[in-house]
Design an enzyme around this catalytic site. Structure first.
Site, mmCIF file in Angstrom:
data_model
loop_
_atom_site.group_PDB
_atom_site.id
_atom_site.type_symbol
_atom_site.label_atom_id
_atom_site.label_comp_id
_atom_site.label_asym_id
_atom_site.label_seq_id
_atom_site.Cartn_x
_atom_site.Cartn_y
_atom_site.Cartn_z
ATOM 1 N N SER A 96 0.610 -1.228 -0.033
ATOM 2 C CA SER A 96 0.021 0.021 -0.006
ATOM 3 C C SER A 96 0.776 1.127 -0.037
ATOM 4 O O SER A 96 2.138 1.014 0.047
ATOM 5 C CB SER A 96 -0.803 0.168 1.118
ATOM 6 O OG SER A 96 -0.159 0.430 2.325
ATOM 7 N N LYS A 97 0.439 2.580 0.019
ATOM 8 C CA LYS A 97 1.166 3.540 -0.140
ATOM 9 C C LYS A 97 1.924 3.834 1.080
ATOM 10 O O LYS A 97 2.878 4.373 1.030
ATOM 11 C CB LYS A 97 -0.042 4.991 0.018
ATOM 12 C CG LYS A 97 -0.838 5.048 -1.473
ATOM 13 C CD LYS A 97 -1.060 6.575 -1.699
ATOM 14 C CE LYS A 97 -1.693 6.762 -3.201
ATOM 15 N NZ LYS A 97 -3.259 6.706 -2.850
ATOM 16 N N ARG A 98 1.524 3.394 2.183
ATOM 17 C CA ARG A 98 2.035 3.330 3.279
ATOM 18 C C ARG A 98 3.797 2.926 3.415
ATOM 19 O O ARG A 98 4.705 3.006 3.817
ATOM 20 C CB ARG A 98 1.429 2.232 4.321
ATOM 21 C CG ARG A 98 2.034 2.327 5.937
ATOM 22 C CD ARG A 98 0.910 1.660 6.770
ATOM 23 N NE ARG A 98 0.539 0.222 6.195
ATOM 24 C CZ ARG A 98 1.315 -0.735 6.570
ATOM 25 N NH1 ARG A 98 2.479 -0.701 7.030
ATOM 26 N NH2 ARG A 98 0.920 -2.052 6.097
ATOM 27 N N GLY A 108 5.387 3.401 0.696
ATOM 28 C CA GLY A 108 6.375 3.990 -0.071
ATOM 29 C C GLY A 108 5.957 3.856 -1.519
ATOM 30 O O GLY A 108 4.789 3.854 -1.904
#
Ligand code: GLU
Length: 470
Positions: A244-246, A248
């Protein structure tokens, strides 16, 4: 004409965002198989969702593919442009009794689902119009077209990655093919396009496995050829959780901007879910020669940024100096605003590349290490360099300068002069070289100091060094 028996593969992204790492891997696997077999690799933009598809996303996908070196054959196919053809197939199925008109209203369907939910049953269309003939009251009323799917038995997806995956037909409801505004659904469009494009292998993310069962029912109704399926396990973050975006960067572009090379990405994404013994470094040429479906892993792959860095360092070191100069200048020119290197900077860059490339894991690191070659004049010191240019360091610098100035300004003469000076003062060479390096490059580490002094030349070097003698 002989029948074309070579595989035809496709990458079919929806242009709703960037080309992300999972999509890029799907594209790569399709591309590799096509190139391995001498088959065809087609690109189809699935832009039927008009609300979410944007021209910017189409550009991002095409640019991402081009940057990755994944060239497609023929023209890009745009799914939305083929809506009339999708409709034609739906009408044909309707005429053949393989599809039917469903007049259930939105309210009715909501009520149906609520009742199913209350009864603890799975929520799915109950086939209420499957065997019902519309009466006069349906005249002019909106309807959707649904597939009359088989209700008994099972649908088996024969998958080259996951094996035989079985679906009870009773679990699959009659899916919508045409919406009430006569627009085709995504499921219809995919199947019609794959059939018309002669796709022999559908290799895509495992998130489409459930769709495969439904698509098979439609393929069967159409009497089209069944492609070979391969559903690729997901890519997880380094912690094993869904990427996920978390975690990176998700977009391929972000990796380009961080200074990774396309050959690194090809190698890295190949290893994310495919193996060849214990090989970690696999060139694109080897990948094309070796790629097969048997060696695709069945479980989710994990991102490993350290491995990515190490691979990139490898491919940077492997690249020729001239190619790296071109990579760096292209990278800088692609920045906003673009940075264009003067000719002298390019010449210096190429001369120093042999040592610069040994020290860099990314183009960004390489550029940071080469920055002192790009412009003339005294340097701004980074923190580590400032620590070297203490009053004591500056005094050493001032003291060694006359000895350097007296030389012919060649690498070996400069080095000999600095050594002789250090010996005479009872200093280690490093104690003399480090302040010199700091003033010359603005950093505490750099390619070999005496080579860099020679490369920058007497006048430029002295301008930089004398700026820090007081
Ligand atoms: N357009 C779909 C996606 O971007 C892929 C559909 C397919 O490969 O069949 O996820």
């Amino acid at each position: 004409m002989a029948e074309n028996t070579k595989p035809v593969l496709r990458f079919a992204p929806s242009p709703t965002g960037m080309l992300h790492i999972g999509g890029a891997r799907t594209a790569l696997f399709n591309w590799l198989y096509a190139r391995h077999t001498g088959g065809t690799f087609l690109l189809r933009i699935e832009d039927t969702d008009r609300e979410r598809s944007t021209p910017q996303a189409v550009d991002a996908i095409l640019n991402g593919m081009t940057w990755m070196g994944l060239n497609w054959d023929g023209e890009v196919i745009h799914q939305f442009a083929r809506a009339a053809r999708h409709r034609e197939i739906a009408e044909k199925l309707l005429a053949e009794g393989k599809a039917y008109r469903c007049y259930a209203t939105a309210d009715e369907l909501t009520q149906m689902r609520e009742e199913q939910k209350a009864a603890g049953k799975p929520m799915r269309y109950d086939g209420r119009w499957r065997d019902r003939t519309p009466g006069p009251e349906q005249e002019g009323k909106p309807y959707v077209v649904r597939l009359k799917a088989r209700q008994e038995g099972e649908t088996i997806v024969h998958d080259v990655v996951l094996g035989h995956v079985r679906f009870e037909n009773a679990q699959l409801d009659d899916m919508v093919l045409l919406r009430s505004d006569a627009t085709p659904t995504y499921m219809l469009a995919v199947v019609v396009d794959d059939a018309d494009m002669g796709i022999t292998h559908v290799i895509r993310g495992a998130d489409h496995l459930n769709n495969a069962a439904r698509q098979l029912q439609l393929i069967e109704a159409m009497g089209a050829a069944i492609p070979i399926y391969g559903h690729l396990p997901l890519i997880n973050g380094p912690d094993g959780a869904k990427l996920s975006k978390r975690h990176g960067a998700l977009a391929v572009e972000a990796y380009r901007d961080m200074g990774y090379l396309p050959e690194t990405m090809r190698n890295y994404l190949l290893r994310l879910g495919w193996s060849h013994g214990d090989d970690e470094i696999i060139s694109t040429e080897q990948a094309v020669a070796w790629f097969n479906f048997e060696s695709i892993g069945k479980s989710a792959a994990r991102m490993d940024y350290k491995k990515l860095d190490n691979l990139n360092g490898h491919y940077i070191r492997e690249s020729s100096d001239a190619v790296l100069v071109a990579d760096v200048t292209a990278f800088l020119a692609g920045m906003t605003p673009p940075r264009i290197l003067p000719v002298t900077a390019c010449a210096r860059l190429e001369a120093a590349m042999g040592s610069l490339k040994e020290r860099a894991k990314t183009l960004v690191e390489l550029i940071a290490g080469a920055e002192f070659l790009f412009t003339d004049g005294p340097r701004t010191l980074d923190e580590a360099a400032a620590k070297l240019l203490t009053p004591e360091g500056r005094a050493t610098l001032a003291a060694v300068l006359p000895a350097l100035e007296a030389t012919q300004w060649t690498t070996s003469e400069l080095e000999s002069a600095a050594r002789a000076f250090a010996e005479g003062k009872g200093l280690k060479l490093g104690q003399v070289a480090q302040p010199l390096r700091a003033a010359l490059t603005g950093k505490a580490s750099s390619p070999p100091l005496f080579e860099m002094l020679a490369l920058l030349g007497r006048q430029e070097s002295l301008a930089r060094l004398t700026a820090y003698t007081v």
